[in-house]
Design a protein around this motif. Structure first.
Motif, mmCIF file in Angstrom:
data_model
loop_
_atom_site.group_PDB
_atom_site.id
_atom_site.type_symbol
_atom_site.label_atom_id
_atom_site.label_comp_id
_atom_site.label_asym_id
_atom_site.label_seq_id
_atom_site.Cartn_x
_atom_site.Cartn_y
_atom_site.Cartn_z
ATOM 1 N N HIS A 1 6.886 2.427 2.442
ATOM 2 C CA HIS A 1 5.121 1.728 2.126
ATOM 3 C C HIS A 1 4.796 1.761 1.214
ATOM 4 C CE1 HIS A 1 3.214 5.503 5.343
ATOM 5 N NE2 HIS A 1 3.703 4.459 5.995
ATOM 6 N N ILE A 2 3.374 0.512 0.842
ATOM 7 C CA ILE A 2 3.646 0.383 -0.526
ATOM 8 C C ILE A 2 2.039 -0.235 -0.555
ATOM 9 C CG2 ILE A 2 4.665 -1.096 -1.915
ATOM 10 C CD1 ILE A 2 3.685 -3.992 -0.295
ATOM 11 N N SER A 3 1.015 1.010 -0.930
ATOM 12 C CA SER A 3 -0.191 1.109 -1.337
ATOM 13 C C SER A 3 -1.184 0.993 -2.489
ATOM 14 C CB SER A 3 -0.499 2.999 -0.214
ATOM 15 O OG SER A 3 0.514 3.234 0.333
ATOM 16 N N LYS A 4 -2.373 0.542 -2.351
ATOM 17 C CA LYS A 4 -3.600 1.266 -3.354
ATOM 18 C C LYS A 4 -4.423 1.885 -2.622
ATOM 19 C CE LYS A 4 -2.939 -3.982 -4.726
ATOM 20 N NZ LYS A 4 -2.975 -5.066 -4.497
ATOM 21 N N ALA A 5 -5.268 2.425 -3.499
ATOM 22 C CA ALA A 5 -5.628 3.954 -2.908
ATOM 23 C C ALA A 5 -6.919 3.722 -4.602
ATOM 24 C CB ALA A 5 -4.944 5.290 -3.461
ATOM 25 N N GLU A 6 -7.781 3.788 -3.915
ATOM 26 C CA GLU A 6 -8.919 4.343 -4.913
ATOM 27 C C GLU A 6 -9.838 5.236 -4.714
ATOM 28 O OE1 GLU A 6 -11.127 0.095 -6.173
ATOM 29 O OE2 GLU A 6 -10.887 0.302 -4.548
ATOM 30 N N ALA B 1 -15.837 9.450 -1.723
ATOM 31 C CA ALA B 1 -15.292 8.753 -0.981
ATOM 32 C C ALA B 1 -13.542 8.719 -1.908
ATOM 33 C CB ALA B 1 -15.959 7.131 -1.084
ATOM 34 N N LEU B 2 -13.029 7.944 -0.602
ATOM 35 C CA LEU B 2 -11.280 7.253 -0.569
ATOM 36 C C LEU B 2 -11.327 6.433 0.105
ATOM 37 C CD1 LEU B 2 -7.990 7.691 -1.385
ATOM 38 C CD2 LEU B 2 -8.189 9.435 0.276
ATOM 39 N N ARG B 3 -10.807 5.367 -0.606
ATOM 40 C CA ARG B 3 -10.335 3.461 0.274
ATOM 41 C C ARG B 3 -8.790 3.275 -0.423
ATOM 42 N NH1 ARG B 3 -14.831 -0.426 -0.837
ATOM 43 N NH2 ARG B 3 -14.209 -0.413 -3.380
ATOM 44 N N VAL B 4 -8.506 3.375 1.155
ATOM 45 C CA VAL B 4 -6.784 2.826 0.746
ATOM 46 C C VAL B 4 -6.727 2.095 1.853
ATOM 47 C CG1 VAL B 4 -4.084 4.222 1.670
ATOM 48 C CG2 VAL B 4 -6.411 5.720 0.738
ATOM 49 N N LYS B 5 -5.416 1.339 1.203
ATOM 50 C CA LYS B 5 -4.587 -0.030 1.901
ATOM 51 C C LYS B 5 -3.039 -0.023 1.858
ATOM 52 C CE LYS B 5 -5.214 -5.048 2.604
ATOM 53 N NZ LYS B 5 -5.395 -4.465 4.406
ATOM 54 N N THR B 6 -3.416 0.350 2.971
ATOM 55 C CA THR B 6 -1.507 0.607 2.752
ATOM 56 C C THR B 6 -0.940 -0.553 4.248
ATOM 57 O OG1 THR B 6 -1.372 3.016 3.068
ATOM 58 C CG2 THR B 6 0.397 1.717 4.090
ATOM 59 N N HIS B 7 0.700 -1.227 3.191
ATOM 60 C CA HIS B 7 1.142 -1.647 4.092
ATOM 61 C C HIS B 7 2.375 -1.200 4.345
ATOM 62 C CE1 HIS B 7 -0.348 -5.611 2.657
ATOM 63 N NE2 HIS B 7 -0.864 -6.128 3.615
ATOM 64 N N ALA B 8 2.889 -0.655 6.112
ATOM 65 C CA ALA B 8 3.591 -0.180 5.708
ATOM 66 C C ALA B 8 5.206 -1.374 6.607
ATOM 67 C CB ALA B 8 3.007 0.859 7.574
ATOM 68 N N ASN B 9 6.632 -0.805 6.291
ATOM 69 C CA ASN B 9 7.349 -1.851 6.806
ATOM 70 C C ASN B 9 8.201 -1.132 8.241
ATOM 71 O OD1 ASN B 9 9.857 -2.789 7.285
ATOM 72 N ND2 ASN B 9 11.025 -3.023 5.086
ATOM 73 N N PHE B 10 8.239 -1.597 9.127
ATOM 74 C CA PHE B 10 8.643 -1.618 10.439
ATOM 75 C C PHE B 10 10.128 -1.473 10.841
ATOM 76 C CE2 PHE B 10 4.140 -1.090 12.441
ATOM 77 C CZ PHE B 10 3.689 0.433 12.168
ATOM 78 N N GLY B 11 10.096 -2.303 9.646
ATOM 79 C CA GLY B 11 12.142 -2.799 9.926
ATOM 80 C C GLY B 11 11.834 -4.129 10.936
ATOM 81 N N PRO C 1 -16.442 12.803 1.300
ATOM 82 C CA PRO C 1 -17.008 12.716 2.517
ATOM 83 C C PRO C 1 -16.984 11.397 3.203
ATOM 84 C CG PRO C 1 -18.589 13.515 0.019
ATOM 85 C CD PRO C 1 -17.404 13.261 0.206
ATOM 86 N N ALA C 2 -16.425 10.136 2.402
ATOM 87 C CA ALA C 2 -16.353 8.810 3.432
ATOM 88 C C ALA C 2 -15.103 8.749 2.546
ATOM 89 C CB ALA C 2 -17.324 7.923 3.014
ATOM 90 N N ILE C 3 -14.151 8.022 4.083
ATOM 91 C CA ILE C 3 -12.872 7.558 3.501
ATOM 92 C C ILE C 3 -12.484 6.482 4.809
ATOM 93 C CG2 ILE C 3 -10.398 8.529 4.373
ATOM 94 C CD1 ILE C 3 -10.565 10.761 3.706
ATOM 95 N N TYR C 4 -12.574 4.895 4.156
ATOM 96 C CA TYR C 4 -11.364 4.731 4.918
ATOM 97 C C TYR C 4 -10.354 3.649 4.346
ATOM 98 C CZ TYR C 4 -11.742 -0.161 7.302
ATOM 99 O OH TYR C 4 -11.667 -1.719 7.473
ATOM 100 N N ALA C 5 -9.260 3.870 5.665
ATOM 101 C CA ALA C 5 -7.886 3.617 5.218
ATOM 102 C C ALA C 5 -7.849 2.110 6.558
ATOM 103 C CB ALA C 5 -7.209 4.433 5.437
ATOM 104 N N GLU C 6 -7.031 1.301 5.392
ATOM 105 C CA GLU C 6 -6.652 -0.199 6.154
ATOM 106 C C GLU C 6 -4.960 0.671 6.565
ATOM 107 O OE1 GLU C 6 -9.122 -2.405 4.236
ATOM 108 O OE2 GLU C 6 -8.780 -3.354 5.891
#
Lengths: 781, 266, 161
Positions: free
Chosen positions: A299-304, A315-325, A351-356
């Motif tokens: 994975h490569i991720s950005k998190a705040e 709150a937590l905000r995460v954006k992840t790219h996942a490699n499936f091969g 209280p609040a999480i958003y993950a892409e």
């Protein structure tokens, strides 16, 4: 017999065969008339297959046949499936390219099979495979996530424009945005979760045996879930009907997830066995394992993370790219979504999480579940973020965590999971005590005087195990139910066979499952056999992964045991002329409580089978089955603390201490539980310090053997200091949670947090090789 | 592995004769270099000629000035040898760090230096100690023996019979192991000869295999102490760079390993 | 093809095999001694370790010709009837194995370590000496414990003999 019951560290029943060299792994099996398969594999990461010329190979000594992907198509053999449907946030289903077991037209990763040679001996098959001439037209490759999502990137599958499988999201975006706008502090982090190769020590292998007279196949395979293999091979791949296919997974030399999946090699072996009308054996070597076993993580991720002025998480905000091969492996789609983003609340009240999560195709080996599967990635991200926050907010990392711990249960997180129970403060306290946290500043100062950089790092993980309620996973897109089945057979002489759909490939089920029986009936575990790994013997089962065998598999056994006990009590009561309600089971006897009247289990069993004197209307026999579907995930959790030193001259890290305080609920066999933790920790530490699968820009693997891929060795690791705190899982009658993955989930963040603490530079990627650490200390890139 | 024909000669002459008969023969001593390559099908010798059972090629001798190790002597036997430990402790130490215990039981000095793997340990000792490589045809000075990656001064079919190491005044070896292969990511052998000369060789670092490090030799000749290298800078030009060690990291390791080797040498 | 003759677990054996046959293949494929395993193809993992003339070596890196005339002991040959070798017993008692695949090689290497060090073993030494044996299950914690335990047992059993 309490010495062998639940909670006893009984030595393992299965060990004798392993320590005397009498284990029976797939490659140990020889069948009469057996032939050998060797695959012709692509040397290119991306290429068109223009032509395959097997004429020279066919003339080689011992060659029986050379078969290609085109023939698979002609025989209508199905493509490999992905068994979990995940949709993008816009509602569109995931975009999957076809994955044929041998590529008829296009190869998309180095090592993908294009043809198979069947010969009389293994050497002959390999010799001939080299004589198969494949004419490739090389295509440009996208070797990693960043390369694959760039505009103009080489495209892998026409079905997936831009190489995007899905663009998925979980959580409340608006609520998170609102929380960030009110934050007193925001902490952010970019990180990579490095690609790993599972490397179970036994390479995958398969023997397929087609019985022409019965039109029946037998497959011996290195599988964690033989019934799922049979289901998939029959329902989707059109190789055999389910009742005409027996799948046997005998002793299996480790899995760690990589042996869940149904791979091209066993499909082709079965298919080829029918073609050549003889048994076909394929045994992978380590090089093939590196190229074809499903890899993990990547994975490569950005998190705040947003904090209020009191350092409470908003709150937590995460954006992840996942490699499936290059292809979607069996459970791959679920790993960076439902097994990852659902754990992003960790042990904390958020209280609040958003993950892409964007899932991406690349010209690399397919990626799927590897020990922890999604949860290590979540835990690593969150625990790196918490440590970073503590440093940025200038507060003690333990206390920042404690301040934000969830303390009342059940707790509904904003990302699906409802935690049933836990005591995160208790495990943190146990770990702090074990490592003598109070004494750390003095130790650090002493180390500094000796020229060493000493650091301490925390990781408070939570995981979701025992997957899972079938209805729940079904609603999230799973193609199967995740219950488990069991059958308890009491033989006429009173010995017991337990048939289970769980599969043991190192976990010690033959012992721990017998301990449950010993606990219930008070008989020695030597009187109990555990039968698993054979679809002809066990009716059905979902196999072993996700730390589910105790919570789900053992509970199914318990349910079947309860039925057996109930019937046996009726028989005993009848024989003893007592009320069923007065019968208690002790030390292998059915006793009338408050009297000295008793009948031993063998006599009850014999009565059940002679059926000479049973209660009116009772069926003979003493055998019961049960299916158990869990009501929730289980939530093992714990606190890991790593203390280490860094040699600033070389960047080499040395462990000083590694403590783990886990809450797994009730422990069936503490010795085996600790063994599971040790192994998990080694894999987590391996990820942090040593392991990483690397491809060059053309998609050629750089780490395709143990010469380049660093496997943890004995001298890379410390002895671990383990302890346990206990909250019993309310979701199953045994109160167990699962322990197989914890170490791999929690360890890596603790290690990286410790190194970055030691060197005073928070920017450090895994694996933290000596080279990387040295550069992080000395500032050059 | 491809098909091959195995021979077990009982003398050096017989081995050399067998070599000329094979279309593409290779010598094997312990086999721990050749067999792995054959298994990967990266080498396909028509004939494999086993030197490991030739009695004349096994054993070691220590005189007042020289440690002589015959070609088929295993790393284990060098590491465990009391006489070698007393005469050149750094050499025994080096041998004890090659591969792993099972490899050391089979791997031999001749096999190691004839292969001249750029990350092998022995070439550093041979070069730094200024050893003499004796073959069935001649003697070759260490400075003339190593010719870059996997390449040596050996002629086709020539057999190393022994390696003679002059006993130095002081010597030390420090190795930073490659984390996966356990070869040297960088290893440095430092020597102060009885005549006061200083020779330093590094393995695992250079793109051209084992090499002497003039800057370190000069600094140590002026002042034999780890501190003497504090101000030395090793350029990273020509050094290997891979996922386990970039060239600047290896340059740093050359210096650090040299300092530690000097400290070990005393 | 060549005929090789050697002693395996105390028994004289002879086999006609291709010269490219490795000792591990002879043991597994021709002699049905499948306790010796293959876990890699780069001579690193140690799953194939056996003793040749009393020394622990990687049988995947020995041509049968090299082993001709030698005395080979495999995992199947170290117990005395039903009585386990102290190293085997120590691995069982200390939970030094999980999937069991690396175990035969571990045990054969570990016996050699104890033979070489006798009573002078400590944890660091054991960890260093196990460099040539890879385990993916145990994290080595209990393997190290097993070897140290066995070292004590082997001293006792040698003293008794």
């Amino acid at each position: 017999m309490g010495v062998e019951g639940i909670g006893a560290s009984v030595v393992r029943k299965e060990d004798r065969r392993f320590i005397t060299g009498r284990g029976r792994y797939v490659d140990d099996i020889k069948l009469a008339g057996m032939t050998y398969a060797h695959f012709v594999r692509s040397p290119h990461a991306h290429a068109k297959v223009r032509n395959i010329d097997s004429s020279e190979a066919m003339k080689m000594p011992g060659v029986i046949g050379v078969h290609t992907g085109k023939e698979l198509v002609e025989d209508k053999i199905g493509n490999l499936i992905c068994g979990w449907a995940v949709s993008s946030k816009d509602g569109t289903p995931m975009k999957m390219g076809a994955w044929p077991a041998m590529a008829p037209e296009t190869v998309r990763f180095v090592g993908q099979a294009v043809a198979v040679v069947i010969a009389e001996t293994k050497n002959q098959a390999r010799d001939a495979a080299e004589a198969v001439v494949v004419d490739y037209e090389e295509l440009p490759a996208a070797a990693d996530i960043r390369a694959a999502i760039k505009p103009g990137a080489p495209q892998l599958h026409p079905e997936a424009p831009g190489n995007v499988v899905y663009d998925w999201a979980l959580g409340d975006e608006a609520a998170v945005k609102d929380a960030f706008s009110k934050a007193a502090n925001v902490v952010s982090l970019e990180l990579t979760n490095n690609r790993l190769v599972p490397n179970a020590m036994e390479p995958r292998a398969a023997i397929a045996d087609y019985d022409e007279a019965e039109e029946h196949f037998t497959l011996y395979t290195t599988s964690q879930n033989p019934h799922v293999a049979r289901l998939v091979l029959s329902a989707f791949y059109n190789i055999a009907q389910e009742h005409k296919l027996r799948v046997v997974a005998p002793d299996v030399g480790g899995g760690f997830g990589s042996k869940i999946f149904i791979y091209p090699e066993e499909m082709v072996a079965l298919w080829a066995s029918k073609k050549v009308r003889r048994p076909v054996k394929w045994t992978g070597d380590r090089s093939e394992a590196f190229l074809t076993d499903a890899h993990g993580r990547d994975h490569i991720s950005k998190a705040e993370m947003a904090f209020d002025k009191d350092n409470k998480i908003l709150a937590l905000r995460v954006k992840t790219h996942a490699n499936f091969g290059a292809y979607m492996s069996l459970f791959s789609s679920s790993v960076p979504t439902y097994l990852y983003a659902t754990l992003l609340s960790g042990q904390y009240n958020i209280p609040a999480i958003y993950a892409e999560v964007m899932g991406v195709y690349t010209n690399t080996t397919p990626v799927d579940a590897y020990r922890g599967a999604g949860r290590p990635e979540a835990s690593f991200l969150l625990e790196r973020l918490m440590e970073t926050a503590a440093r940025q907010l200038k507060v003690d990392p333990a206390e920042l965590r404690r301040k934000n711990f969830i303390t009342s249960f059940p707790h509904q997180t904003p990302v699906i999971m409802a935690y049933d129970i836990g005591d995160f403060g208790a495990s943190l306290d146990a770990a702090l005590k074990a490592i003598d946290y109070a004494g750390f500043p003095a130790r650090k100062e002493n180390a500094r005087k000796e020229g060493k950089l000493r650091g301490i790092g925390f990781s408070c993980y939570i995981e979701a195990c025992g997957i899972a309620p079938s209805k729940a996973v079904g609603s999230l897109g799973a193609g199967v139910g995740l219950w488990e089945s069991a059958e308890v057979r009491v033989n006429p002489v009173g010995t017991i066979e337990i048939l289970t759909g769980s599969h043991s490939h190192g976990q010690g089920h033959e012992t721990t499952f017998a301990q449950l029986v010993a606990e219930r009936l008070g008989i020695p575990i030597s009187q109990v056999s555990i039968v698993h790994g054979d679809t002809d013997k066990v009716q059905f089962g979902m196999g072993t992964y996700g730390s589910r065998s105790a919570a789900v598999g053992l509970t199914a056994i318990l349910k079947a045991m309860e039925k057996v006990e109930s019937k046996a009590k009726k028989i005993a009561a009848h024989q003893l002329e007592a009320s069923e309600d007065d019968i208690v089971i002790e030390n292998g006897e059915f006793k009338v409580t408050g009297t000295d009247k008793a009948i031993a289990l063998p006599m009850v069993a014999l009565a059940a089978y002679t059926a000479h004197n049973l209660p009116d209307g009772m069926e003979p026999g003493l055998k019961e089955g049960a299916f158990y579907d869990p009501t929730n995930f289980t939530f093992p959790a714990g606190a890991y603390i790593c203390e280490l030193e860094v040699d600033s001259a070389t960047g080499k890290t040395s462990f000083v201490n590694f403590v783990a305080a886990d809450d797994f609920g009730r422990l069936i066999n503490p010795m085996i539980v600790e063994g599971q933790v040790h192994g998990g920790l080694a894999q987590g530490i391996g990820q942090a310090l040593l392991e990483g699968a690397v491809y060059d820009v053309n998609g050629q693997p750089v780490t395709a053997s143990f010469m380049d891929y660093t496997m943890p060795r004995a001298d890379d690791l410390p002895s671990f200091k383990l302890s346990h705190t206990t909250t019993l899982c309310p979701g199953n009658p045994l109160g167990v949670k699962g322990c197989g993955e914890a170490g791999a989930i929690g360890a890596s963040a603790a290690v990286i947090n410790a190194i970055t603490d030691a060197i005073g530079n928070n920017k450090l990627e895994m694996p933290a090789t000596s080279d990387r650490v040295w550069h992080a200390i000395h500032g050059s890139a | 592995m491809y098909a091959t024909t195995y021979h077990r000669p009982s003398s050096v002459d017989e081995a050399a004769a067998l070599f000329t008969k094979g279309s593409e023969a290779k010598y094997l001593a312990g086999g721990h270099t050749l067999i792995p390559v054959m298994k990967q099908r990266l080498a396909s010798p028509s004939d494999v000629i086993d030197l490991g059972k030739i009695k004349d090629l096994i054993g070691l001798e220590v005189s007042a000035d020289t440690v002589t190790i015959k070609t088929a002597t295993t790393h284990h036997d060098v590491a465990a040898s009391g006489p070698v430990q007393r005469a050149i402790p750094a050499l025994a130490h080096l041998a004890s760090m090659i591969g792993d215990p099972a490899v050391r039981y089979r791997g031999t000095i001749g096999g190691s230096i004839a292969n001249n793997d750029p990350a092998a340990d022995y070439p550093a000792a041979v070069l730094a100690l200024g050893a003499t490589i004796r073959t069935n045809k001649r003697s070759i000075a260490a400075d003339d023996f190593f010719k870059g990656l996997f390449s040596t001064a050996l002629a086709d079919g020539e057999i190393i019979t022994q390696v003679a190491f002059p006993i130095p005044a002081k010597a030390g070896y420090s190795k930073f192991p490659h984390p996966a292969s356990r070869f040297a990511l960088t290893g440095v052998f430092v020597v102060k000869t009885k005549s006061g000369d200083v020779r330093v060789a590094a393995t695992g670092a250079s793109q051209n295999g084992v090499m002497r490090i003039a800057a370190i030799e000069a600094a140590l000749k002026a002042n034999w102490s780890p501190g003497a290298l504090d101000s030395v800078t090793i350029p990273d030009k020509g050094l290997m760079s891979d996922i386990h060690g970039s060239s600047d990291y290896r340059a740093n390791l050359i210096k650090v390993m040299a300092q530690r080797a000097v400290a070990a040498a005393g | 093809m060549s005929t090789v003759k050697l002693t395996v677990n105390g028994k004289a054996v002879s086999a006609d095999v291709e010269d490219r046959t490795l000792l591990v293949n002879l043991l597994r494929d021709h002699l049905n001694l499948t306790g010796t395993h293959v876990g890699c193809d780069t001579s690193q993992c140690g799953a194939c370790v056996v003793h040749i003339d009393g020394r622990a070596v990687k049988s995947c890196t020995v041509l049968v010709g090299q082993a001709d005339g030698s005395n080979v002991t495999t995992i199947e040959g170290i117990s005395k009837g039903d009585e386990l070798h102290p190293m085997q017993a120590a691995f069982r008692d200390n939970h030094g194995l999980q999937c069991g695949y690396c175990t035969p090689g571990m045990i054969m290497s570990a016996i050699d370590i104890v033979n070489r060090y006798g009573g002078k073993l400590d944890e660091d030494t054991v960890r260093h000496e196990l460099e040539g044996n890879i385990c993916r299950c145990t994290g080595y914690h209990n393997i190290v414990k097993s070897v140290l335990d066995a070292a004590g047992r082997m001293r006792v059993s040698q003293a008794a003999e």
